[in-house]
Design an enzyme around this catalytic site. Structure first.
Site, short mmCIF file in Angstrom:
data_model
loop_
_atom_site.label_atom_id
_atom_site.label_comp_id
_atom_site.label_asym_id
_atom_site.label_seq_id
_atom_site.Cartn_x
_atom_site.Cartn_y
_atom_site.Cartn_z
CB ILE A 23 -0.96 -0.02 1.21
CG1 ILE A 23 -1.92 -1.20 1.11
CG2 ILE A 23 -1.73 1.30 1.30
CD1 ILE A 23 -2.83 -1.38 2.32
CG ASP A 42 9.75 0.03 4.22
OD1 ASP A 42 10.24 -1.03 4.68
OD2 ASP A 42 8.61 0.08 3.74
N GLY A 47 8.66 -4.63 3.25
CA GLY A 47 8.69 -3.83 2.03
C GLY A 47 9.82 -4.26 1.11
CG ASP A 67 12.57 -0.79 13.11
OD1 ASP A 67 11.47 -0.49 13.62
OD2 ASP A 67 12.94 -1.97 12.92
CE1 TYR A 155 -2.04 -6.10 11.81
CE2 TYR A 155 -4.30 -6.88 11.44
CZ TYR A 155 -3.25 -6.03 11.11
OH TYR A 155 -3.40 -5.09 10.11
CB VAL A 185 -5.96 -3.61 0.78
CG1 VAL A 185 -5.59 -2.73 -0.41
CG2 VAL A 185 -6.69 -2.78 1.85
CB VAL A 199 -6.39 -15.13 0.27
CG1 VAL A 199 -7.32 -13.94 0.09
CG2 VAL A 199 -6.97 -16.35 -0.40
NE ARG A 290 -5.91 -17.64 7.90
CZ ARG A 290 -5.39 -16.51 7.43
NH1 ARG A 290 -4.16 -16.52 6.95
NH2 ARG A 290 -6.07 -15.39 7.42
#
Length: 332
Positions: A23, A42, A47, A67, A155, A185, A199, A290
């Protein structure tokens, strides 16, 4: 079209954390096309430098390799910027279940570092990637921003904590924020490889290699799959909305429709078969559900439409055709 709609961004300086990710790199590319000055922060844990290749030499682009868990790096990156788009995070429910400590370090401590850096740099607005995982065990459909359940994974906890911290920083330090709860997304530059691949790119690359995708469960679990260009539009609207009532809120970032996994794999096979007819014959396999997965996810986008002027242009079919075309031309 985008340039005409967001001319005010042409003179702005924007920091995109996680700017080499899926993204983030798409946001960097769009902002540069709008003639903004872009700083990308990044650490390349997820990434990829190849995501930056088409604009790495742009004089209005600056790459800081660092970081967000280091406060000094965050201060350096935020210095002199007008806006921050905070995309840096460790995604994936399974990853967080396997290693909750690192997910918390990045997604909570790193997020707090960026809020502190944004406050100290006096940025105009801090837009951050929230998550549909915040809805947790709430069974309400569609998902409405002010009705959430209990988190189902580490998460999900980290992304909810982000929203709580953002609210505190508005109340305590008058830092304007907007949280965008992303719903599944997908699109160009999304990595199909690795243990925690999403997925759609994972299934695309498997089908291209004549390998059977494995659906977790019976395939009736459904998601509000959201094409990347809808997400870009939401970020640009969040950056530029002028109404004070629209600020310091969270918004569902989705299309507002749901597709189950059986329908998804059928569409992928249909669109990929236009490039290679043999893909239509690849069988689908099934595995266990899952842990931490919710059965269904569907967003209401009415709040984003009314307060931000959101007008998503890509439904699942239109977005998948674009994504499949990109993967076919870039992963052969």
């Amino acid at each position: 079209m985008v340039k005409e709609r967001f001319p005010q961004l042409s003179s702005s300086k924007v920091l995109v954390t996680g700017g080499a990710g899926f993204i983030g790199s798409n946001l960097c590319e769009t902002l540069l096309a709008l003639e903004a000055e872009v700083i990308c922060l990044d650490n390349f844990s997820t990434g990829k430098k190849e995501n930056l290749s088409i604009f790495i030499d742009n004089p209005r682009f600056t790459l800081i390799e660092g970081d967000i868990r280091d406060l000094g790096t965050c201060h350096e990156a935020a210095k002199g910027v007008d806006f921050i788009l905070h995309e840096a995070a460790l995604g994936s429910v399974p990853r967080s279940l396997k290693d909750p400590i690192t997910s918390n370090d990045v997604n909570v401590s790193g997020f707090l570092n960026m809020l502190v850096a944004a406050r100290d740099a006096k940025v105009k607005r801090f837009i951050y990637a929230a998550s549909s995982s915040t809805y947790g065990d709430s069974e309400n459909l569609p998902k409405i921003e002010n009705v959430i359940g209990k988190p189902l994974s580490p998460y999900a906890i980290t992304k909810y904590v982000n929203e709580l911290y953002a609210e505190i920083f508005k109340n305590a330090y008058d830092l304007d924020t907007i949280g965008l709860r992303y719903f599944n997304v997908f699109g160009r530059k999304q990595d199909p490889n690795g243990a925690y691949a999403a997925v759609i790119p994972k299934f695309v690359i498997q089908l291209m290699n004549y390998e059977s995708p494995v659906i977790n469960g019976d395939g009736t679990y459904s998601r509000d799959f959201t094409y990347i260009d809808n997400v870009i539009q939401m970020n640009l609207l969040a950056l530029t909305v002028e109404s004070g009532d629209a600020l310091n809120e969270v918004y569902n970032t989705a299309f507002g429709d749901r597709t189950n996994l059986l329908e998804l794999t059928s569409l992928l096979k249909e669109y990929l078969s236009e490039y290679d007819s043999k893909i239509a014959e690849v069988p689908i396999k099934h595995g266990p559900n899952r842990p931490g997965d919710i059965p269904h996810s569907l967003a209401s986008v009415e709040k984003a439409k009314s307060k931000l002027g959101y007008d998503p242009q890509y439904d699942i079919r239109t977005g998948l055709k674009e994504a499949v075309n990109w993967y076919w031309n870039n992963l052969q």
